[in-house]
Structures are given as C-alpha cells and as structure tokens.
Design a protein around this motif. Structure first.
Motif, PDB file in Angstrom:
ATOM      1  N   GLY A 366       0.816  -1.200   0.000  1.00 41.21           N
ATOM      2  CA  GLY A 366       0.000   0.000   0.000  1.00 41.21           C
ATOM      3  C   GLY A 366       0.850   1.249   0.000  1.00 41.21           C
ATOM      4  O   GLY A 366       0.418   2.317  -0.413  1.00 41.21           O
ATOM      5  N   GLU A 367       2.085   1.110   0.509  1.00 43.54           N
ATOM      6  CA  GLU A 367       3.034   2.205   0.550  1.00 43.54           C
ATOM      7  C   GLU A 367       4.438   1.635   0.538  1.00 43.54           C
ATOM      8  O   GLU A 367       4.638   0.423   0.688  1.00 43.54           O
ATOM      9  CB  GLU A 367       2.813   3.058   1.792  1.00 43.54           C
ATOM     10  N   ASP A 368       5.429   2.518   0.343  1.00 42.24           N
ATOM     11  CA  ASP A 368       6.814   2.065   0.228  1.00 42.24           C
ATOM     12  C   ASP A 368       7.273   1.295   1.456  1.00 42.24           C
ATOM     13  O   ASP A 368       8.086   0.362   1.355  1.00 42.24           O
ATOM     14  CB  ASP A 368       7.740   3.263   0.007  1.00 42.24           C
ATOM     15  N   ALA A 369       6.749   1.656   2.624  1.00 48.01           N
ATOM     16  CA  ALA A 369       7.175   1.004   3.857  1.00 48.01           C
ATOM     17  C   ALA A 369       6.823  -0.483   3.877  1.00 48.01           C
ATOM     18  O   ALA A 369       7.413  -1.255   4.649  1.00 48.01           O
ATOM     19  CB  ALA A 369       6.553   1.707   5.065  1.00 48.01           C
ATOM     20  N   CYS A 371       7.398  -2.511   1.528  1.00 49.02           N
ATOM     21  CA  CYS A 371       8.346  -3.221   0.675  1.00 49.02           C
ATOM     22  C   CYS A 371       9.715  -3.287   1.357  1.00 49.02           C
ATOM     23  O   CYS A 371       9.965  -2.629   2.361  1.00 49.02           O
ATOM     24  CB  CYS A 371       8.464  -2.519  -0.681  1.00 49.02           C
ATOM     25  N   GLY A 372      10.584  -4.079   0.777  1.00 51.23           N
ATOM     26  CA  GLY A 372      11.906  -4.264   1.334  1.00 51.23           C
ATOM     27  C   GLY A 372      12.825  -3.092   1.072  1.00 51.23           C
ATOM     28  O   GLY A 372      12.447  -2.113   0.403  1.00 51.23           O
ATOM     29  N   ALA A 373      14.043  -3.204   1.600  1.00 52.96           N
ATOM     30  CA  ALA A 373      15.049  -2.169   1.378  1.00 52.96           C
ATOM     31  C   ALA A 373      15.322  -2.026  -0.119  1.00 52.96           C
ATOM     32  O   ALA A 373      15.347  -3.017  -0.860  1.00 52.96           O
ATOM     33  CB  ALA A 373      16.333  -2.521   2.121  1.00 52.96           C
ATOM     34  N   GLU A 374      15.516  -0.797  -0.584  1.00 54.09           N
ATOM     35  CA  GLU A 374      15.804  -0.475  -1.989  1.00 54.09           C
ATOM     36  C   GLU A 374      14.659  -0.893  -2.905  1.00 54.09           C
ATOM     37  O   GLU A 374      14.862  -1.169  -4.090  1.00 54.09           O
ATOM     38  CB  GLU A 374      17.121  -1.120  -2.441  1.00 54.09           C
ATOM     39  N   GLU A 375      13.445  -0.975  -2.355  1.00 52.09           N
ATOM     40  CA  GLU A 375      12.249  -1.258  -3.143  1.00 52.09           C
ATOM     41  C   GLU A 375      11.256  -0.116  -2.963  1.00 52.09           C
ATOM     42  O   GLU A 375      11.372   0.702  -2.045  1.00 52.09           O
ATOM     43  CB  GLU A 375      11.609  -2.582  -2.702  1.00 52.09           C
ATOM     44  N   CYS A 383       5.197  -4.388  -4.835  1.00 49.10           N
ATOM     45  CA  CYS A 383       6.547  -3.907  -4.582  1.00 49.10           C
ATOM     46  C   CYS A 383       7.399  -4.066  -5.842  1.00 49.10           C
ATOM     47  O   CYS A 383       7.282  -5.055  -6.572  1.00 49.10           O
ATOM     48  CB  CYS A 383       7.181  -4.676  -3.422  1.00 49.10           C
ATOM     49  N   GLU A 384       8.260  -3.086  -6.075  1.00 49.58           N
ATOM     50  CA  GLU A 384       9.132  -3.100  -7.243  1.00 49.58           C
ATOM     51  C   GLU A 384      10.580  -2.902  -6.805  1.00 49.58           C
ATOM     52  O   GLU A 384      10.863  -2.110  -5.910  1.00 49.58           O
ATOM     53  CB  GLU A 384       8.746  -1.996  -8.228  1.00 49.58           C
TER      54      GLU A 384
END
Length: 567
Positions: A366-369, A371-375, A383-384
């Motif tokens: 739903g937000e960058d948080a 996803c994993g590091a550098e994603e 997640c990308e």
C-alpha cells in the motif's frame, strides 16, 4: 552531467577497426552490398549474378545467465513469439534456424558458477532446475515454459529449424514454445558475463553458421562484456594483484573492474569521449600493435574474428554478418554515458547506469514502507525492485564497426530496461525479413527490348548449378500483357508451369507508376546508381535449396549515360 559517446580512432584498439576494414562492397542495392554486375560489351554478357536458391537466416542468441538475470530471461521468452511470427513472413523465399547459448565462462571470481558459454544448448529449462537460484526458477522458467525436452521433441540438431517449410519439431509445440523453454538459461552463471568469448566460441565451433546462411547474432546482457583474454583471468582473482579493482580492499570485485579494464574516457574539445581501450596486466594503456597483451579480449580482435566467420559463407557479401544487442542502452537505443551518478551505480559499474527498470517482486503493498530495502510500492500496488544496467560500451562499438557502411535501416541496439521485449525482437526480425526480400539491382543499364512500353523489358538468361549440372532457370509467370504475376497470399512471384523449382524476374517499373503493383518497382537507390532493372527469384514451396547457385547474362544498353543517368 550527460556525456557524449563518440568513437574516434584514438579510442579503438585498432585503426583498422576504426576505419571499418573488411571485404570491399561489390555494388550498391539500396545501400547493401549485393547486386548484379555486368560487363560493358555489346550482346548477351555475363552479369556475375550470384544468388542462393532460397536464403536462410542462422540466428544465435547469446543470453546472460548471471545472478539476477531471471527477469531478463523471462521477458525474452515472452517476446520471442513476436520474432517467430515475423520471421515466418519469409515465406518461400527462405528458412531460418535459431540456436541459444549462454554468456558465462570460467572465472576465478565465480567458483562453482555455470560455465557453458559458447555451447549450443537445447534442453528445456524445466529439466535444468539446478541451473537457477531457488527464488528464480518459478519466475524465469516455470512462468514461460510448459514442456520438458522430451515433450518438445526437437532434434537432432541443437537448434530450431524450418527447412523448406518443415520444422524439426516432433511434438505438437510451436517454435515459439520451444524457444520460450530454451532461452531461460539459468541464473547460476558468473556475474562477469563473457559475451564476446561465448559468441566467438559458438560462432566458430557451434556448427550453426555454414556456407549457406545469413549469420545473425543477438547478444542479450544486462551488464558489461568481461571476456578475459587467455592467461589474464587473474585480474578477477581475489588472490591476484587487483590492478583493475576500483576498491583494492574489497572482498570480491564488482563489474566496475570491467569498465576500468576495457574503457577509456578523455576530454576532446571540452567534450568527454568514452570508448573501448586495451590495457596490459600492469594497468597501462597498450599501443595498437600491443593488443595481444590486453587483459580483456579486444574489440578489434572480435571484429576480425566475426569477419572471418562471415567470409566462410558462400558469396558472403550478399549476407554480411549481422550483430544486434539488447542491454543497457537508453529507451531510444542510444548509448547514454554519465560519469556522475548514484554511489551504488558507481561502485557497481564504475559509471552511472545506462538505463534503469523497476521489476515487480509480486508482493502486495500500500506504501513504500510495505516493501523491502531499496524497493518501492509501484502503481499496480506491488513492490518493485530497481534494476540498473550499465552502458555496454564495448559491445556497442563492435556492433557499430560491423554495421559500418553495410547495415541498411533499423535499430541494431535495444534497451533491456523495456518492460516488453516483443517490439525489439519483432523489429530485428523485420529487418532480417526485409533484407531477405530485397531484390538485386543490376549495376549496369540493361537494354529495353520493348521501348514503346512503360516497363523496361530486359533480355536475360539464368542458369542454376546443381549436383546434376547446369540447368536453365525459366522466367516467372506473366499475364497476357507481359506483366509478372504476383501471389498476394504467398507474397511472392508465381511459378511458371512445368517442374522448375525456381524462376527469375527482371523487374523494370523505373517510375513506380507504370503498374498499380509495387513488387515490380525499381528501388530508388538502384535508379540513382544508374540501374533500370531489379532481379527477384521465386522458389517453389518445398523445393531444393542447399548447394544451388545461380548465374545470369543480360543484354546491356549502349547509351547508358542518357538512358540510365547516375543521379
């Protein structure tokens, strides 16, 4: 700051490469090196036409199989159907073969990695799960391939082949299905791809390129070429001298080593110019006559090797070797070099990324948080992960040198950062089909035996050389007005009655307006070079091809300067 990428002679390992040395062109046919050469004497004279009865394209993929290449291989497999569909438009004018090899070679920095580069591999990826990192097998192979090697039923050759319209596939699967299972080569190869070494081995020893085909190589690599010269592999060895390591204290080298050992940049008139450069084991730049001591295989050496491979082909000037690249080029296919960039890119490559792509990991977010590091969380709520690719300077220079003065239209370099490789693969196939369909233009002005008509009616005779000896080649079928018949469904000329397997047509619509059809038009470039006729040959479907060649004779126009002025 973006830098211009130029290729002056000073950055090449060989002035011969910079000058584009190689076989001199025989004549001009829309910019290509093919044609019909006639002597300037009265009467029916030898025109030196050299033509293979049904051209064949021999296409080799060199695919990166290093860590992180799974997404690249999956994109390649998904896009291959577009290429096969376009190649099928060759129709009766030619066939094709497609083989696959990987890019990895033995490297002291990659102990235990795959090292099959240069071998033509035709085993389904479903039978090679051990070649993939555990997390890559589903994405790179299972998502695109649906059959084992036994189920595909290809053989006995290590390539997919259409020969006179017949496939060497015993099963029910299509050529696109087979290639979708072959192109995923695994992800346990070496990080330091050796595309030059692999393509050289496959081109020389693989058996795909022979006397009769048009050799084509497509390199698919998301990094640099790091092909070590023989005896120089220790530049990668952690126990070695670390001369080219940007960080001599690192535990393992990065791809930046290959930039340092194979590229040079310098200021010319205020512009930073980068290009391939040869270095010795001591880190010093080598002179032109010292390239044998280079630590990476010189671009000039590969250029000469591929020209030698090309020269083996029968009348190779009609089918010069074609080299294409899919890698870290910008979206428009240009080479973008920036010496300033993110610290991560500079540490990994020694230069800023040539292009970047964001690949989905499949994890919902739903937000960058989330996803994993550098994603990051992408627009599709998945997640990308950022995939950066360096500018392939050495490969770009080799492609440019091989195409100099010989390549007609179409892009030879494509960005691997594109989400869909179908357009790139279809574009390459379209160029190959167009080349195969391009007619031969006479290099002399031919006599019009019926000047009262709007179409040049040339008087020509052709013979084919077969195992049974020399046989006359009949003219293709005409209508009652003397115009050649054309089969729109087959996109080809119509065979005459009888048992002949090949026919010729001397097409002479110089203005392009004498008939409503376009197939009989004389190419504008041919006209500009003083020609008034183009030749085409049609082959009966299923007819013989191998070992056959054709020569012809035509009557020349004596007043060529006025009838066919050079523009």
């Amino acid at each position: 700051m973006a830098k211009r990428c130029l290729w002056p002679a000073l950055v090449f390992a060989s002035s011969c490469l910079a000058a584009g040395c190689g076989p001199a062109p025989k004549t001009v046919d829309g910019g290509s090196e093919s044609g019909v050469v006639c002597s300037r004497e009265p009467g029916l004279r030898d025109c030196g036409v050299s033509y293979q009865a049904g051209q064949r394209i021999d296409l080799l993929f060199v695919v990166d199989d290093g860590p992180g290449s799974g997404a690249t291989q999956a994109k390649l497999a998904r896009g291959i159907g577009a290429m096969v569909e376009r190649l099928d438009q060759l129709g009766s004018r030619g066939d094709y073969r497609i083989a696959v090899t990987s890019s990895s070679q033995l490297n002291p920095a990659c102990p235990g990695a795959l090292a099959n580069g240069g071998e033509l591999e035709f085993e389904s990826c479903l039978d090679r799960a051990e070649d993939f990192a555990d997390e890559d097998f589903a994405t790179a192979c299972q998502s695109v391939c649906s059959a084992t090697s036994e189920e595909l039923g290809v053989g006995p050759q290590p390539w997919v082949e259409r020969d006179k319209g017949v496939w060497n596939i015993a099963g029910e699967h299509s050529a696109a299905d087979v290639l979708a299972c072959w192109l995923p080569r695994g992800t346990r190869g070496c990080e330091f791809a050796a595309s030059f070494e692999s393509l050289a081995r496959a081109a020389v020893d693989g058996g795909l390129f022979d006397l009769w085909g048009h050799p084509v190589i497509i390199v698919v690599d998301d990094g640099f070429d790091c092909s070590a010269a023989m005896g120089a592999e220790d530049i990668f060895d952690p126990e070695g001298a670390r001369v080219f390591w940007p960080d001599p204290d690192a535990e393992i080298p990065t791809q930046a080593l290959c930039w340092t050992a194979g590229v040079a940049c310098e200021e010319i008139d205020g512009v930073t110019v980068c290009g391939p450069r040869d270095y010795g084991a001591d880190g010093l730049v080598l002179e032109e006559d010292e390239s044998d001591a280079a630590v990476l295989r010189p671009v000039a050496e590969l250029f000469e090797l591929l020209r030698e491979v090309e020269a083996v082909g029968w009348e190779s000037y009609l089918r010069p070797l074609s080299l294409f690249g899919i890698g870290g080029w910008a979206p428009d296919g240009s080479l973008r070099i920036e010496l300033e960039g993110s610290s991560e890119d500079l540490a990994e490559f020694g230069v800023a990324a040539g292009c970047e792509a964001w690949e989905s990991t499949g994890v919902a977010c739903g937000e960058d948080a989330d996803c994993g590091a550098e994603e990051r969380c992408g627009a599709a709520q998945r997640c990308e992960r950022r995939e950066a690719m360096p500018p392939p300077v050495r490969l770009d220079a080799l492609i440019e040198a091989l195409g100099e003065g010989r390549h007609v239209g179409g892009a030879r370099t494509h960005s691997l950062c594109a989400g869909d490789l179908s357009p790139a693969l279809e574009n390459i196939a379209a160029q190959l089909v167009e080349s195969a369909h391009r007619p031969l233009c006479a290099t002399e002005c031919l006599l019009d035996t019926q000047p009262e008509t709007l179409i040049v009616d040339a008087r020509c005779e052709f013979e084919e050389y077969t195992e049974q000896g020399r046989l006359p080649v009949p003219e293709c079928a005409k209508d009652e007005l003397g115009h050649y018949l054309y089969d729109e469904a087959r996109q080809d000329l119509v065979m005459p009655s009888g048992e002949a397997e090949i026919c010729f047509a001397a097409l002479g619509d110089v203005s392009g307006e004498a008939t409503a059809a376009s197939f009989d038009d004389v190419d504008a470039d041919c006209v500009a070079h003083g020609s008034n006729v183009v030749f085409r040959f049609a082959r009966r479907p299923g007819g013989s091809r191998d070992g056959r060649s054709i020569t012809g004779t035509c009557v020349l126009e004596e007043n060529n300067a006025s009838v066919c002025p050079v523009q």
